[in-house]
Design a protein around this motif. Sequence first.
Motif, PDB file in Angstrom:
ATOM      1  N   LEU A   1       0.835  -1.192   0.000  1.00 11.79           N
ATOM      2  CA  LEU A   1       0.000   0.000   0.000  1.00 11.79           C
ATOM      3  C   LEU A   1       0.871   1.243   0.000  1.00 11.79           C
ATOM      4  O   LEU A   1       1.398   1.639   1.049  1.00 11.79           O
ATOM      5  CB  LEU A   1      -0.912   0.009   1.240  1.00 11.79           C
ATOM      6  CG  LEU A   1      -1.898  -1.151   1.390  1.00 11.79           C
ATOM      7  CD1 LEU A   1      -2.642  -1.038   2.711  1.00 11.79           C
ATOM      8  CD2 LEU A   1      -2.874  -1.183   0.226  1.00 11.79           C
ATOM      9  N   PRO A   2       1.052   1.881  -1.150  1.00  9.78           N
ATOM     10  CA  PRO A   2       1.777   3.150  -1.152  1.00  9.78           C
ATOM     11  C   PRO A   2       0.985   4.188  -0.365  1.00  9.78           C
ATOM     12  O   PRO A   2      -0.225   4.324  -0.534  1.00  9.78           O
ATOM     13  CB  PRO A   2       1.850   3.512  -2.641  1.00  9.78           C
ATOM     14  CG  PRO A   2       0.720   2.768  -3.280  1.00  9.78           C
ATOM     15  CD  PRO A   2       0.545   1.513  -2.485  1.00  9.78           C
ATOM     16  N   THR A   3       1.649   4.906   0.516  1.00 12.41           N
ATOM     17  CA  THR A   3       0.945   5.862   1.355  1.00 12.41           C
ATOM     18  C   THR A   3       1.827   7.055   1.668  1.00 12.41           C
ATOM     19  O   THR A   3       3.040   6.918   1.832  1.00 12.41           O
ATOM     20  CB  THR A   3       0.472   5.197   2.666  1.00 12.41           C
ATOM     21  OG1 THR A   3      -0.213   6.167   3.468  1.00 12.41           O
ATOM     22  CG2 THR A   3       1.634   4.611   3.453  1.00 12.41           C
ATOM     23  N   ARG A   4       1.192   8.222   1.733  1.00  9.57           N
ATOM     24  CA  ARG A   4       1.920   9.441   2.093  1.00  9.57           C
ATOM     25  C   ARG A   4       2.083   9.557   3.606  1.00  9.57           C
ATOM     26  O   ARG A   4       2.980  10.217   4.086  1.00  9.57           O
ATOM     27  CB  ARG A   4       1.177  10.673   1.573  1.00  9.57           C
ATOM     28  CG  ARG A   4       1.062  10.744   0.062  1.00  9.57           C
ATOM     29  CD  ARG A   4       0.543  12.112  -0.353  1.00  9.57           C
ATOM     30  NE  ARG A   4      -0.739  12.430   0.257  1.00  9.57           N
ATOM     31  CZ  ARG A   4      -1.910  12.140  -0.279  1.00  9.57           C
ATOM     32  NH1 ARG A   4      -1.961  11.511  -1.442  1.00  9.57           N
ATOM     33  NH2 ARG A   4      -3.033  12.482   0.327  1.00  9.57           N
ATOM     34  N   THR A   5       1.185   8.920   4.355  1.00  9.20           N
ATOM     35  CA  THR A   5       1.196   9.005   5.816  1.00  9.20           C
ATOM     36  C   THR A   5       1.412   7.611   6.390  1.00  9.20           C
ATOM     37  O   THR A   5       0.603   6.711   6.133  1.00  9.20           O
ATOM     38  CB  THR A   5      -0.139   9.574   6.339  1.00  9.20           C
ATOM     39  OG1 THR A   5      -0.401  10.816   5.677  1.00  9.20           O
ATOM     40  CG2 THR A   5      -0.084   9.778   7.833  1.00  9.20           C
TER      41      THR A   5
ATOM     42  N   TRP B   1      -7.147 -10.630 -11.023  1.00 10.36           N
ATOM     43  CA  TRP B   1      -6.022 -10.747 -10.109  1.00 10.36           C
ATOM     44  C   TRP B   1      -5.567  -9.354  -9.708  1.00 10.36           C
ATOM     45  O   TRP B   1      -5.283  -8.512 -10.561  1.00 10.36           O
ATOM     46  CB  TRP B   1      -4.879 -11.515 -10.757  1.00 10.36           C
ATOM     47  CG  TRP B   1      -3.639 -11.560  -9.900  1.00 10.36           C
ATOM     48  CD1 TRP B   1      -3.566 -11.890  -8.577  1.00 10.36           C
ATOM     49  CD2 TRP B   1      -2.309 -11.244 -10.307  1.00 10.36           C
ATOM     50  NE1 TRP B   1      -2.276 -11.810  -8.127  1.00 10.36           N
ATOM     51  CE2 TRP B   1      -1.467 -11.410  -9.162  1.00 10.36           C
ATOM     52  CE3 TRP B   1      -1.724 -10.842 -11.510  1.00 10.36           C
ATOM     53  CZ2 TRP B   1      -0.099 -11.184  -9.211  1.00 10.36           C
ATOM     54  CZ3 TRP B   1      -0.357 -10.624 -11.553  1.00 10.36           C
ATOM     55  CH2 TRP B   1       0.442 -10.796 -10.408  1.00 10.36           C
ATOM     56  N   ASP B   2      -5.529  -9.100  -8.405  1.00 13.71           N
ATOM     57  CA  ASP B   2      -5.037  -7.830  -7.874  1.00 13.71           C
ATOM     58  C   ASP B   2      -3.639  -8.074  -7.314  1.00 13.71           C
ATOM     59  O   ASP B   2      -3.494  -8.641  -6.223  1.00 13.71           O
ATOM     60  CB  ASP B   2      -5.972  -7.327  -6.772  1.00 13.71           C
ATOM     61  CG  ASP B   2      -5.551  -5.960  -6.230  1.00 13.71           C
ATOM     62  OD1 ASP B   2      -4.357  -5.618  -6.343  1.00 13.71           O
ATOM     63  OD2 ASP B   2      -6.413  -5.252  -5.682  1.00 13.71           O
ATOM     64  N   PRO B   3      -2.585  -7.674  -8.030  1.00 12.34           N
ATOM     65  CA  PRO B   3      -1.226  -7.984  -7.579  1.00 12.34           C
ATOM     66  C   PRO B   3      -0.821  -7.251  -6.310  1.00 12.34           C
ATOM     67  O   PRO B   3      -0.014  -7.765  -5.533  1.00 12.34           O
ATOM     68  CB  PRO B   3      -0.348  -7.567  -8.777  1.00 12.34           C
ATOM     69  CG  PRO B   3      -1.163  -6.579  -9.533  1.00 12.34           C
ATOM     70  CD  PRO B   3      -2.587  -6.970  -9.327  1.00 12.34           C
ATOM     71  N   ASP B   4      -1.353  -6.052  -6.065  1.00 10.48           N
ATOM     72  CA  ASP B   4      -0.975  -5.310  -4.866  1.00 10.48           C
ATOM     73  C   ASP B   4      -1.466  -5.996  -3.597  1.00 10.48           C
ATOM     74  O   ASP B   4      -0.778  -6.021  -2.575  1.00 10.48           O
ATOM     75  CB  ASP B   4      -1.508  -3.877  -4.925  1.00 10.48           C
ATOM     76  CG  ASP B   4      -0.800  -3.042  -5.976  1.00 10.48           C
ATOM     77  OD1 ASP B   4       0.371  -3.342  -6.276  1.00 10.48           O
ATOM     78  OD2 ASP B   4      -1.419  -2.108  -6.519  1.00 10.48           O
ATOM     79  N   PHE B   5      -2.680  -6.539  -3.658  1.00  7.53           N
ATOM     80  CA  PHE B   5      -3.242  -7.242  -2.502  1.00  7.53           C
ATOM     81  C   PHE B   5      -3.012  -8.755  -2.587  1.00  7.53           C
ATOM     82  O   PHE B   5      -3.296  -9.475  -1.636  1.00  7.53           O
ATOM     83  CB  PHE B   5      -4.740  -6.960  -2.395  1.00  7.53           C
ATOM     84  CG  PHE B   5      -5.065  -5.602  -1.837  1.00  7.53           C
ATOM     85  CD1 PHE B   5      -5.416  -5.441  -0.503  1.00  7.53           C
ATOM     86  CD2 PHE B   5      -5.022  -4.471  -2.640  1.00  7.53           C
ATOM     87  CE1 PHE B   5      -5.727  -4.186   0.016  1.00  7.53           C
ATOM     88  CE2 PHE B   5      -5.321  -3.212  -2.134  1.00  7.53           C
ATOM     89  CZ  PHE B   5      -5.672  -3.071  -0.803  1.00  7.53           C
ATOM     90  N   ASN B   6      -2.518  -9.233  -3.748  1.00 11.34           N
ATOM     91  CA  ASN B   6      -2.350 -10.659  -4.024  1.00 11.34           C
ATOM     92  C   ASN B   6      -3.642 -11.419  -3.721  1.00 11.34           C
ATOM     93  O   ASN B   6      -3.669 -12.397  -2.983  1.00 11.34           O
ATOM     94  CB  ASN B   6      -1.183 -11.271  -3.245  1.00 11.34           C
ATOM     95  CG  ASN B   6      -0.806 -12.635  -3.819  1.00 11.34           C
ATOM     96  OD1 ASN B   6      -0.941 -12.876  -5.023  1.00 11.34           O
ATOM     97  ND2 ASN B   6      -0.326 -13.530  -2.972  1.00 11.34           N
ATOM     98  N   THR B   7      -4.719 -10.934  -4.313  1.00 12.23           N
ATOM     99  CA  THR B   7      -6.022 -11.565  -4.162  1.00 12.23           C
ATOM    100  C   THR B   7      -6.664 -11.766  -5.527  1.00 12.23           C
ATOM    101  O   THR B   7      -6.317 -11.093  -6.504  1.00 12.23           O
ATOM    102  CB  THR B   7      -6.974 -10.693  -3.312  1.00 12.23           C
ATOM    103  OG1 THR B   7      -7.093  -9.401  -3.916  1.00 12.23           O
ATOM    104  CG2 THR B   7      -6.475 -10.571  -1.889  1.00 12.23           C
ATOM    105  N   ALA B   8      -7.587 -12.701  -5.573  1.00 12.84           N
ATOM    106  CA  ALA B   8      -8.483 -12.832  -6.712  1.00 12.84           C
ATOM    107  C   ALA B   8      -9.769 -12.112  -6.325  1.00 12.84           C
ATOM    108  O   ALA B   8     -10.355 -12.396  -5.273  1.00 12.84           O
ATOM    109  CB  ALA B   8      -8.762 -14.295  -7.015  1.00 12.84           C
TER     110      ALA B   8
END
Length: 259
Positions: free
Chosen positions: A50-54, A228-235
């Motif tokens: 999760l890219p995040t500024r905070t 397929w969501d690679p950031d969350f590694n979920t289907a």
Amino acid sequence: MHDTPPQLQQQHARPARHQLSVGLAAGPAEIEEAKRLRYRVFAGELGARLPTRTPGVDHDLYDPYCEHLIVRDERSAEVVGTYRILSPQAAKRVGGYYAENEFDLTRLQHLRPRLVEIGRSCVHPDYRSGATIALLWAGLARYMVEGGHDFLIGCASVSMADGGHAAATLYNRLGEHMSPLEYRVFPRCPLPLAALDGHLPDAQQPPVPPLIKGYLRAGAWICGAPAWDPDFNTADLPVLLPMSRLDARYARHFLGNRD
């Protein structure tokens, strides 16, 4: 936020150890509490990138346009469950729905003026009980009814810890819940079903995740193959609930007598 429907009435549940309430976040401080819970669950527990500024806060470009449904433990003052909600008007302002990053929603184009998107659902690990989930459902149901919205869409995630075989098997098991063809959507990054074992033996069959089970019992459809969501590694399974299909028992339980 603009185009906000009438505020959800505060609803309460009193399990043995907790006193819970549900409602829409009232301001930036409550919204940040919800986003910190999301980060704890998605990044800390599930390992999502999760890219995040905070530090410690899950945030993306849709958040400023969303309303945030929260469940709070009134005794500890902690936010313990959340959903974010994107109204049709807000989706128009931000340029579309989050789900459009994962699916081609062309066949749902005619529903957009009446289509609410939900996402980023999570519950604190100490509160994964029927009471917390029921309050989130009650809050969503009231939001839909009080806002006059007719369709609810979201992405229901399945872990790919085993490489995707369990997700493929689960998708194949849910065939009876597929939407009519005119409501089908199409994944932009499809789960490679042909390369996976989508028919695991009974002993290895995954249980239907509680969130998906709840959607289906309420009357929702699965409206396409998983992405397929690679950031969350979920289907992610696309789920669509026409409010006209809301199961009568769910309506009575979550909305009560509204005559």
